[in-house]
Design an enzyme around this catalytic site. Sequence first.
Site, PDB file in Angstrom:
ATOM      1  N   GLU A 129       0.046  -8.787  11.232  1.00 37.46           N
ATOM      2  CA  GLU A 129       0.009  -7.306  10.286  1.00 37.46           C
ATOM      3  C   GLU A 129       0.759  -7.809   9.034  1.00 37.46           C
ATOM      4  OE1 GLU A 129      -0.611  -4.116  10.356  1.00 37.46           O
ATOM      5  OE2 GLU A 129       0.336  -4.207   8.485  1.00 37.46           O
ATOM      6  N   THR A 186      -7.527  -1.697   8.101  1.00 39.02           N
ATOM      7  CA  THR A 186      -7.951  -0.460   7.073  1.00 39.02           C
ATOM      8  C   THR A 186      -9.291  -0.760   6.722  1.00 39.02           C
ATOM      9  OG1 THR A 186      -6.900  -2.150   5.456  1.00 39.02           O
ATOM     10  CG2 THR A 186      -5.567  -0.076   6.243  1.00 39.02           C
ATOM     11  N   GLN A 223       0.878  -1.160   0.057  1.00 43.78           N
ATOM     12  CA  GLN A 223      -0.086   0.276  -0.168  1.00 43.78           C
ATOM     13  C   GLN A 223       0.793   1.221   0.065  1.00 43.78           C
ATOM     14  OE1 GLN A 223      -2.164  -0.896   3.511  1.00 43.78           O
ATOM     15  NE2 GLN A 223      -0.373  -1.605   4.538  1.00 43.78           N
ATOM     16  N   ASP A 282      -1.074 -12.230   6.074  1.00 45.74           N
ATOM     17  CA  ASP A 282      -2.399 -11.719   5.749  1.00 45.74           C
ATOM     18  C   ASP A 282      -3.390 -12.290   6.853  1.00 45.74           C
ATOM     19  OD1 ASP A 282      -4.344 -11.386   2.684  1.00 45.74           O
ATOM     20  OD2 ASP A 282      -4.995 -11.408   4.591  1.00 45.74           O
ATOM     21  N   GLY A 283      -4.268 -11.390   7.503  1.00 44.56           N
ATOM     22  CA  GLY A 283      -4.997 -12.015   8.661  1.00 44.56           C
ATOM     23  C   GLY A 283      -5.988 -12.967   8.266  1.00 44.56           C
ATOM     24  N   ASP A 318      -8.208  -4.682  13.664  1.00 47.56           N
ATOM     25  CA  ASP A 318      -7.763  -3.203  13.609  1.00 47.56           C
ATOM     26  C   ASP A 318      -7.489  -2.893  12.230  1.00 47.56           C
ATOM     27  OD1 ASP A 318      -5.243  -1.031  15.213  1.00 47.56           O
ATOM     28  OD2 ASP A 318      -6.899  -0.574  14.168  1.00 47.56           O
ATOM     29  N   PRO A 329      -5.637  -4.294   0.588  1.00 49.98           N
ATOM     30  CA  PRO A 329      -5.439  -5.677   1.586  1.00 49.98           C
ATOM     31  C   PRO A 329      -6.397  -5.664   2.669  1.00 49.98           C
ATOM     32  CG  PRO A 329      -3.706  -3.623   1.973  1.00 49.98           C
ATOM     33  CD  PRO A 329      -4.394  -3.357   0.807  1.00 49.98           C
ATOM     34  N   ASP A 360       0.082   0.303  13.642  1.00 47.18           N
ATOM     35  CA  ASP A 360       0.642   1.513  14.128  1.00 47.18           C
ATOM     36  C   ASP A 360       0.987   1.341  15.621  1.00 47.18           C
ATOM     37  OD1 ASP A 360      -2.420   1.949  13.880  1.00 47.18           O
ATOM     38  OD2 ASP A 360      -1.768   1.960  15.839  1.00 47.18           O
ATOM     39  N   HIS A 412      -8.292   3.588  20.174  1.00 44.21           N
ATOM     40  CA  HIS A 412      -7.675   2.293  20.569  1.00 44.21           C
ATOM     41  C   HIS A 412      -8.177   1.961  21.810  1.00 44.21           C
ATOM     42  CE1 HIS A 412      -4.518   3.634  17.558  1.00 44.21           C
ATOM     43  NE2 HIS A 412      -4.552   2.651  17.182  1.00 44.21           N
TER      44      HIS A 412
HETATM   45  N1  SAM Z   1      -7.086   2.583  13.104  1.00 45.94           N
HETATM   46  C1  SAM Z   1      -7.089   2.470  11.684  1.00 45.94           C
HETATM   47  C2  SAM Z   1      -8.546   2.572  11.305  1.00 45.94           C
HETATM   48  O1  SAM Z   1      -9.423   2.492  11.827  1.00 45.94           O
HETATM   49  O2  SAM Z   1      -8.510   3.060  10.024  1.00 45.94           O
HETATM   50  C3  SAM Z   1      -6.416   1.061  11.244  1.00 45.94           C
HETATM   51  C4  SAM Z   1      -5.067   1.164  12.021  1.00 45.94           C
HETATM   52  S1  SAM Z   1      -3.895   0.151  11.419  1.00 45.94           S
HETATM   53  C5  SAM Z   1      -2.778   1.190  10.496  1.00 45.94           C
HETATM   54  C6  SAM Z   1      -4.606  -0.869   9.837  1.00 45.94           C
HETATM   55  C7  SAM Z   1      -3.658  -1.775   9.443  1.00 45.94           C
HETATM   56  O3  SAM Z   1      -4.338  -3.019   8.916  1.00 45.94           O
HETATM   57  C8  SAM Z   1      -2.457  -1.666   8.783  1.00 45.94           C
HETATM   58  O4  SAM Z   1      -1.037  -1.470   9.339  1.00 45.94           O
HETATM   59  C9  SAM Z   1      -2.623  -2.475   7.488  1.00 45.94           C
HETATM   60  O5  SAM Z   1      -1.314  -2.863   6.904  1.00 45.94           O
HETATM   61  C10 SAM Z   1      -3.142  -3.696   8.159  1.00 45.94           C
HETATM   62  N2  SAM Z   1      -3.886  -4.624   7.241  1.00 45.94           N
HETATM   63  C11 SAM Z   1      -4.518  -4.161   6.081  1.00 45.94           C
HETATM   64  N3  SAM Z   1      -4.941  -5.508   5.453  1.00 45.94           N
HETATM   65  C12 SAM Z   1      -4.617  -6.537   6.333  1.00 45.94           C
HETATM   66  C13 SAM Z   1      -4.477  -7.819   6.200  1.00 45.94           C
HETATM   67  N4  SAM Z   1      -5.352  -8.445   5.213  1.00 45.94           N
HETATM   68  N5  SAM Z   1      -4.096  -8.550   7.021  1.00 45.94           N
HETATM   69  C14 SAM Z   1      -3.192  -8.150   8.060  1.00 45.94           C
HETATM   70  N6  SAM Z   1      -3.270  -6.864   8.391  1.00 45.94           N
HETATM   71  C15 SAM Z   1      -3.721  -5.837   7.233  1.00 45.94           C
END
Ligand code: SAM
Length: 284
Positions: free
Chosen positions: A106, A158, A31, A138-139, A156, A163, A86, A62
């Site tokens: 993550e 995106t 991304q 990947d989650g 938590d 992704p 984060d 959080h």
């Molecule tokens: N608090 C934020 C919000 O509410 O938008 C989200 C915080 S955090 C930055 C979101 C995280 O999800 C990112 O670090 C991103 O890389 C991760 N992410 C996105 N898709 C993912 C997936 N399929 N598996 C694991 N992590 C993922």
Amino acid sequence: MSEWFDETLHSGYHQGFRVKKVLFESKTEHQHLVIFDSVDFGRVMALDGVIQTTERDEFVYHEMLAHVPLLAHGKAKDVLIIGGGDGGLLREVLRHARVERAVQVEIDQAVIDMCVEYLPRHSSGAYDDPRAEIVIGDGIDYVQNCGRQFDVILSDSTDPIGPGEVLFTSPFYEGIKRCLKPGGVFAAQNGVAFMQPEEVRTTHQRLSPLFADCHFYAAAVPTYVGGIMTFAWASDDLNLRKLDLETLQQRFSESGITSRYYTPALHHGSFALPQYILDILKDD
Ligand code: SAM
């Protein structure tokens, strides 16, 4: 970057941040990642043009994503975090002394690395906590294949673009179901309902067949624009969402945790949703 950062989450509505200085910007393996210093919200991180977190208001999100499920559960030892690069959610989860293991899955190592460097107060050392176990992946793969179960699982992620899209699908929620211990709780970032009503509708449609109790709770996060944001809630224990205020007050007091947004009364009231959201759920 011009003097302003315009968020591109909504095609017909933008919020802008006046930029003091760009601290990091790069296309990672997954991304576009930018972290900048802003005039009004401290340091800000965005992924693929969407605001993820700011130093000034991250505590709201959080604290509510961590403490509502954990204090409702009351005796969680094993916690799984999906996303959360984060580190703010890991920080809040690990404030619960009863938590013995917090696994964080993550997808993007660069998000962790850049947030530790440019947003250090988010993780505040949480990544070095011996109870933390960081998995880069990947989650959806993790929850479909892991051989472990958890008391509380928190997504938590995106928004459901890029992704993060897979983290709002039935296969993902089926994976959550298989990884939750009996009496466990799942909670997830689920967008601002006024701006993204479909996200509430689809999550409810996909989660309801899997759990005895599927609902939402809310919080007002200033930089998640358009009104209250919703957190999805799912559990097979119908009582957890309906704990009385006295129990929540006692658990919060015993936890020794101090907060800037979370209160037991707010927790108790956060499941009371406005009629327009109830109408979305009713239509299912
Ligand atoms: N608090 C934020 C919000 O509410 O938008 C989200 C915080 S955090 C930055 C979101 C995280 O999800 C990112 O670090 C991103 O890389 C991760 N992410 C996105 N898709 C993912 C997936 N399929 N598996 C694991 N992590 C993922």
